[in-house]
Design an enzyme around this catalytic site. Structure first.
Site, PDB file in Angstrom:
ATOM      1  N   ALA A  99     -46.545  37.717   1.233  1.00  0.00           N
ATOM      2  CA  ALA A  99     -46.405  38.456   2.609  1.00  0.00           C
ATOM      3  C   ALA A  99     -45.108  39.248   2.351  1.00  0.00           C
ATOM      4  O   ALA A  99     -44.366  39.215   1.547  1.00  0.00           O
ATOM      5  CB  ALA A  99     -46.003  37.086   3.508  1.00  0.00           C
ATOM      6  N   GLY A 130     -48.529  34.806  -0.723  1.00  0.00           N
ATOM      7  CA  GLY A 130     -49.746  35.086  -0.023  1.00  0.00           C
ATOM      8  C   GLY A 130     -50.493  35.597  -0.674  1.00  0.00           C
ATOM      9  O   GLY A 130     -51.822  35.886  -0.338  1.00  0.00           O
ATOM     10  N   GLU A 152     -42.401  31.074  -2.955  1.00  0.00           N
ATOM     11  CA  GLU A 152     -41.916  30.800  -1.692  1.00  0.00           C
ATOM     12  C   GLU A 152     -40.622  29.940  -1.701  1.00  0.00           C
ATOM     13  O   GLU A 152     -39.668  30.227  -1.060  1.00  0.00           O
ATOM     14  CB  GLU A 152     -42.720  30.158  -0.768  1.00  0.00           C
ATOM     15  CG  GLU A 152     -43.940  31.079  -0.319  1.00  0.00           C
ATOM     16  CD  GLU A 152     -45.217  31.120  -1.326  1.00  0.00           C
ATOM     17  OE1 GLU A 152     -45.203  30.715  -2.299  1.00  0.00           O
ATOM     18  OE2 GLU A 152     -46.405  31.585  -0.818  1.00  0.00           O
TER      19      GLU A 152
HETATM   20  N1  DAK Z   1     -42.685  42.103   0.103  1.00  0.00           N
HETATM   21  C1  DAK Z   1     -42.014  43.103   0.883  1.00  0.00           C
HETATM   22  N2  DAK Z   1     -41.935  44.274  -0.569  1.00  0.00           N
HETATM   23  C2  DAK Z   1     -42.439  43.898  -1.751  1.00  0.00           C
HETATM   24  C3  DAK Z   1     -42.678  42.546  -1.799  1.00  0.00           C
HETATM   25  C4  DAK Z   1     -43.047  41.620  -0.943  1.00  0.00           C
HETATM   26  N3  DAK Z   1     -43.558  40.416  -0.980  1.00  0.00           N
HETATM   27  N4  DAK Z   1     -42.823  42.658  -3.420  1.00  0.00           N
HETATM   28  C5  DAK Z   1     -42.744  43.947  -3.775  1.00  0.00           C
HETATM   29  N5  DAK Z   1     -42.313  44.600  -2.954  1.00  0.00           N
HETATM   30  C6  DAK Z   1     -41.454  45.858  -2.835  1.00  0.00           C
HETATM   31  C7  DAK Z   1     -40.301  45.836  -3.424  1.00  0.00           C
HETATM   32  O1  DAK Z   1     -39.159  45.709  -2.576  1.00  0.00           O
HETATM   33  C8  DAK Z   1     -40.177  47.483  -3.957  1.00  0.00           C
HETATM   34  O2  DAK Z   1     -39.961  48.190  -2.824  1.00  0.00           O
HETATM   35  P1  DAK Z   1     -39.013  49.502  -2.932  1.00  0.00           P
HETATM   36  O3  DAK Z   1     -37.633  48.834  -3.652  1.00  0.00           O
HETATM   37  O4  DAK Z   1     -39.760  50.452  -4.138  1.00  0.00           O
HETATM   38  O5  DAK Z   1     -38.837  50.074  -1.788  1.00  0.00           O
HETATM   39  C9  DAK Z   1     -41.760  47.860  -4.348  1.00  0.00           C
HETATM   40  O6  DAK Z   1     -42.706  46.654  -3.589  1.00  0.00           O
HETATM   41  C10 DAK Z   1     -41.798  47.646  -5.894  1.00  0.00           C
HETATM   42  O7  DAK Z   1     -41.354  46.293  -6.307  1.00  0.00           O
HETATM   43  P2  DAK Z   1     -40.371  45.950  -7.409  1.00  0.00           P
HETATM   44  O8  DAK Z   1     -39.350  47.322  -7.752  1.00  0.00           O
HETATM   45  O9  DAK Z   1     -39.817  44.912  -7.289  1.00  0.00           O
HETATM   46  O10 DAK Z   1     -41.542  45.856  -8.585  1.00  0.00           O
HETATM   47  P3  DAK Z   1     -41.297  45.154 -10.186  1.00  0.00           P
HETATM   48  O11 DAK Z   1     -42.501  45.566 -10.867  1.00  0.00           O
HETATM   49  O12 DAK Z   1     -39.859  45.255 -10.371  1.00  0.00           O
HETATM   50  O13 DAK Z   1     -41.449  43.710  -9.844  1.00  0.00           O
HETATM   51  C11 DAK Z   1     -42.482  41.526  -8.470  1.00  0.00           C
HETATM   52  C12 DAK Z   1     -42.648  43.156  -9.257  1.00  0.00           C
HETATM   53  C13 DAK Z   1     -43.888  41.143  -8.091  1.00  0.00           C
HETATM   54  C14 DAK Z   1     -42.267  40.672  -9.687  1.00  0.00           C
HETATM   55  C15 DAK Z   1     -41.370  41.660  -7.608  1.00  0.00           C
HETATM   56  O14 DAK Z   1     -41.562  42.745  -6.456  1.00  0.00           O
HETATM   57  C16 DAK Z   1     -41.394  40.496  -6.677  1.00  0.00           C
HETATM   58  O15 DAK Z   1     -40.735  39.436  -7.181  1.00  0.00           O
HETATM   59  N6  DAK Z   1     -41.819  40.623  -5.377  1.00  0.00           N
HETATM   60  C17 DAK Z   1     -41.921  39.559  -4.496  1.00  0.00           C
HETATM   61  C18 DAK Z   1     -42.570  38.479  -4.665  1.00  0.00           C
HETATM   62  C19 DAK Z   1     -42.584  37.268  -3.754  1.00  0.00           C
HETATM   63  O16 DAK Z   1     -41.714  36.771  -3.714  1.00  0.00           O
HETATM   64  N7  DAK Z   1     -43.793  37.132  -3.074  1.00  0.00           N
HETATM   65  C20 DAK Z   1     -44.004  36.029  -2.397  1.00  0.00           C
HETATM   66  C21 DAK Z   1     -43.546  36.481  -0.802  1.00  0.00           C
HETATM   67  S1  DAK Z   1     -43.459  35.029   0.252  1.00  0.00           S
HETATM   68  C22 DAK Z   1     -46.065  32.198   6.415  1.00  0.00           C
HETATM   69  C23 DAK Z   1     -47.242  32.050   5.577  1.00  0.00           C
HETATM   70  C24 DAK Z   1     -47.180  32.548   4.499  1.00  0.00           C
HETATM   71  C25 DAK Z   1     -46.016  33.275   3.914  1.00  0.00           C
HETATM   72  C26 DAK Z   1     -44.933  33.272   4.804  1.00  0.00           C
HETATM   73  C27 DAK Z   1     -45.011  32.604   5.908  1.00  0.00           C
HETATM   74  N8  DAK Z   1     -46.337  31.338   7.635  1.00  0.00           N
HETATM   75  C28 DAK Z   1     -47.117  30.313   7.912  1.00  0.00           C
HETATM   76  C29 DAK Z   1     -45.167  31.495   8.573  1.00  0.00           C
HETATM   77  C30 DAK Z   1     -46.016  33.772   2.757  1.00  0.00           C
HETATM   78  C31 DAK Z   1     -44.941  34.163   2.133  1.00  0.00           C
HETATM   79  C32 DAK Z   1     -44.883  34.811   0.688  1.00  0.00           C
HETATM   80  O17 DAK Z   1     -45.927  35.190   0.272  1.00  0.00           O
END
Ligand code: DAK
Length: 259
Positions: free
Chosen positions: A65, A110, A133
Site C-alpha cells: 500500500a 499489500g 507492516e
Molecule cells: N509506498 C509508497 N512509495 C513507495 C513504496 C510504498 N509502499 N515503496 C516504494 N516506494 C517509493 C519510494 O518511496 C521511492 O520513491 P522516491 O523516493 O523515488 O520518490 C520509489 O518508490 C523507489 O523506492 P526505493 O528508492 O525505496 O527503491 P529501493 O530499490 O531502494 O527499495 C524496497 C525497494 C521495496 C525495498 C523499498 O522501496 C521499500 O521498503 N518499500 C516499502 C515496502 C513496504 O514497507 N511495503 C509495505 C507497505 S504497508 C490496510 C490494509 C492494507 C495495508 C494498509 C492498511 N487497512 C485495512 C487499513 C497495507 C499496508 C502495506 O502494504
C-alpha cells in the site's frame, strides 16, 4: 477504457493487468485500487477472456500500500481505504475466472496480499516477498493474516508477519507461497503457457472447480464433499461435458464452448 495506473491488454483468451506506477514501485493508493477494480470488472464481463494474469511494471510487482498516501489518513479515512482494498482483493479471489499472479519483483505488504488474492503465483527469480507492516506499526490489512497462514501454514505465516523478513523467490517456492520460479525474462511466456493450458479446458468446469475449492476451504469436509458433488452434478447439464466425453470416446480433441 482509460485507466491512469493500470494497463489492461488481451492476448487471445488471457487478460493481462499490469499495475503501472513504476516510479512508486506500483504502490497501491486509492486511485490505483479503483483502477484495478475497474479492470477486474471488465475482465469479469468479457466473454472472450478465460484467465486473468496480474503483474507489475518495472522492478516491482507491488511494493505495498502507498505509505505516502496512508501516512496522513484519519481513522475513518484509513478504515475506508482498508475496506476499498479488501473489496478489490475479494473481487479478484471470487472472480469466476482463474487468476495468476506473475510476480516479477517486490511483492511486499499489500503487494504480497494482492498476489495471494490470485488463485496461484508464479515468480521470476528476481521476486521478493514479505509482510513488512509491523515495521510500520500496523498489521497486515489486505488479507495477510488470513490468506498467508492458509497458504504456508500458521508457524511460517506468523514468523514472516512478526519479523517482517523479506524472502526471495526460492524460499517462497520452498514454503509453498509460489508454484514455480522461472528466469525473469521467461516469466510472461511461462505464465501465458500455463494460462493458455487452463483456457483450453472446459471453462464451466474450471469455474465450478475454483468455486468448490474456495468454498470448501471455508467449511468442514462433509459440507465440502456436498459442494463438490453439487458442482460435479451441474457439469452434466453443460454442453462442455457432452463434448469433453464425446471427444475422448471419439479419440479427438474437444472443442469446448464454455456452455
Ligand atoms: N509506498 C509508497 N512509495 C513507495 C513504496 C510504498 N509502499 N515503496 C516504494 N516506494 C517509493 C519510494 O518511496 C521511492 O520513491 P522516491 O523516493 O523515488 O520518490 C520509489 O518508490 C523507489 O523506492 P526505493 O528508492 O525505496 O527503491 P529501493 O530499490 O531502494 O527499495 C524496497 C525497494 C521495496 C525495498 C523499498 O522501496 C521499500 O521498503 N518499500 C516499502 C515496502 C513496504 O514497507 N511495503 C509495505 C507497505 S504497508 C490496510 C490494509 C492494507 C495495508 C494498509 C492498511 N487497512 C485495512 C487499513 C497495507 C499496508 C502495506 O502494504
Amino acid at each position: 477504457m482509460e485507466l491512469a495506473n493500470v494497463l489492461l491488454e488481451k492476448d487471445g483468451k488471457i487478460a493481462i493487468l499490469t499495475v503501472n506506477r513504476p516510479k512508486a514501485l506500483n504502490a497501491l493508493n486509492a486511485d490505483t485500487l479503483l483502477d484495478i477494480e475497474k479492470a477486474v470488472d471488465a475482465v469479469a464481463a468479457d466473454p472472450e477472456v478465460s484467465v486473468l494474469v496480474i503483474t507489475g511494471a518495472g522492478k516491482a510487482f507491488v511494493a505495498g500500500a502507498d505509505i505516502a498516501f496512508m501516512q496522513p489518513l484519519s481513522a475513518m479515512e484509513g478504515r475506508e481505504f482498508g475496506m476499498l482494498g479488501q473489496r478489490v482483493f475479494r473481487k479478484i479471489e471470487l472472480l469466476e475466472k482463474p487468476s495468476i499472479a506473475a510476480v516479477n519483483g517486490f511483492a511486499l505488504g499489500g503487494g504480497c496480499e494482492l498476489a495471494m488474492a490470485c488463485d496461484f503465483r508464479i515468480a521470476s527469480d528476481a521476486a521478493k516477498f514479505g509482510q513488512p507492516e509491523v515495521g510500520l506499526g500496523i498489521t497486515p490489512g489486505y488479507g495477510g493474516t488470513q490468506r498467508l497462514p492458509r497458504l504456508v501454514g500458521e508457524g511460517m505465516a506468523k514468523e514472516l508477519c512478526f519479523t517482517a523478513d523479506i524472502i526471495d523467490a526460492n524460499e517462497a517456492l520452498r514454503i509453498g507461497l509460489v508454484n514455480h520460479v522461472v528466469a525473469a525474462d521467461e516469466l510472461m511466456d511461462f505464465v501465458k503457457k500455463v494460462a493458455n493450458k487452463i483456457a483450453s479446458k472446459g471453462q464451466v468446469a474450471v469455474r465450478l472447480t475454483k468455486a468448490a475449492i474456495n468454498e470448501g476451504l471455508q467449511t468442514d469436509i462433509d459440507r465440502g464433499m456436498t459442494i463438490e458433488a453439487e458442482a460435479f452434478g451441474l457439469c452434466f447439464a453443460t454442453a462442455d461435458q457432452k463434448e469433453g466425453m464425446a471427444a475422448f470416446l471419439e479419440k479427438r480433441k474437444p472443442e469446448f464452448t464454455g456452455k
